[in-house]
Design a protein around this motif. Structure first.
Motif, PDB file in Angstrom:
ATOM      1  N   LEU A  22      -6.129  81.038 -15.030  1.00  0.00           N
ATOM      2  CA  LEU A  22      -5.866  82.368 -14.465  1.00  0.00           C
ATOM      3  C   LEU A  22      -7.160  83.133 -14.208  1.00  0.00           C
ATOM      4  CD1 LEU A  22      -2.726  83.450 -16.530  1.00  0.00           C
ATOM      5  CD2 LEU A  22      -2.809  82.724 -14.131  1.00  0.00           C
ATOM      6  N   GLU A  23      -8.137  82.990 -15.086  1.00  0.00           N
ATOM      7  CA  GLU A  23      -9.437  83.629 -14.878  1.00  0.00           C
ATOM      8  C   GLU A  23     -10.135  83.052 -13.649  1.00  0.00           C
ATOM      9  OE1 GLU A  23     -11.589  83.221 -18.540  1.00  0.00           O
ATOM     10  OE2 GLU A  23     -10.342  84.688 -19.569  1.00  0.00           O
TER      11      GLU A  23
ATOM     12  N   ASP B 237      -1.766  75.959 -28.452  1.00  0.00           N
ATOM     13  CA  ASP B 237      -3.061  76.640 -28.366  1.00  0.00           C
ATOM     14  C   ASP B 237      -3.892  76.104 -27.208  1.00  0.00           C
ATOM     15  OD1 ASP B 237      -2.421  78.216 -30.542  1.00  0.00           O
ATOM     16  OD2 ASP B 237      -3.488  76.932 -31.987  1.00  0.00           O
ATOM     17  N   LEU B 238      -3.934  74.776 -27.079  1.00  0.00           N
ATOM     18  CA  LEU B 238      -4.687  74.160 -25.989  1.00  0.00           C
ATOM     19  C   LEU B 238      -4.079  74.527 -24.639  1.00  0.00           C
ATOM     20  CD1 LEU B 238      -6.987  72.330 -25.146  1.00  0.00           C
ATOM     21  CD2 LEU B 238      -5.449  70.375 -25.399  1.00  0.00           C
ATOM     22  N   TYR B 239      -2.759  74.500 -24.564  1.00  0.00           N
ATOM     23  CA  TYR B 239      -2.067  74.884 -23.330  1.00  0.00           C
ATOM     24  C   TYR B 239      -2.405  76.328 -22.937  1.00  0.00           C
ATOM     25  CZ  TYR B 239       1.688  76.386 -20.232  1.00  0.00           C
ATOM     26  OH  TYR B 239       2.388  76.927 -19.180  1.00  0.00           O
ATOM     27  N   GLU B 240      -2.336  77.239 -23.890  1.00  0.00           N
ATOM     28  CA  GLU B 240      -2.626  78.655 -23.620  1.00  0.00           C
ATOM     29  C   GLU B 240      -4.084  78.842 -23.203  1.00  0.00           C
ATOM     30  OE1 GLU B 240      -0.683  81.288 -23.318  1.00  0.00           O
ATOM     31  OE2 GLU B 240       1.087  80.057 -23.729  1.00  0.00           O
TER      32      GLU B 240
END
Length: 65
Positions: A15-16, A5-8
């Motif tokens: 990416l943003e 979750d933290l990685y994502e």
């Protein structure tokens, strides 16, 4: 180790950020292109005004001469 979750979340934020940087670069590039067009137009207008002035003097000297 990092949770998935933290990685994502980190990956999404990265990416943003990259997307925002690309948009800013595009706006700056477009702005520079517009500035170049404006400067070129101003130079052409000045050169044409100069040529018209010289032609005007030549015509007036020809008529008055």
């Amino acid at each position: 180790m990092v949770t998935r979750d933290l990685y994502e979340a980190h990956r999404t934020a990265l990416l943003e950020d990259l997307s925002q940087i690309r948009e800013e670069q595009k706006r700056e590039k477009d702005g520079r292109a517009a500035d170049r067009r404006m400067v070129l137009s101003a130079l052409i207008a000045a050169a044409l005004a100069f040529v018209i002035g010289i032609l005007n003097v030549a015509v007036m000297n020809g008529i008055g001469g």
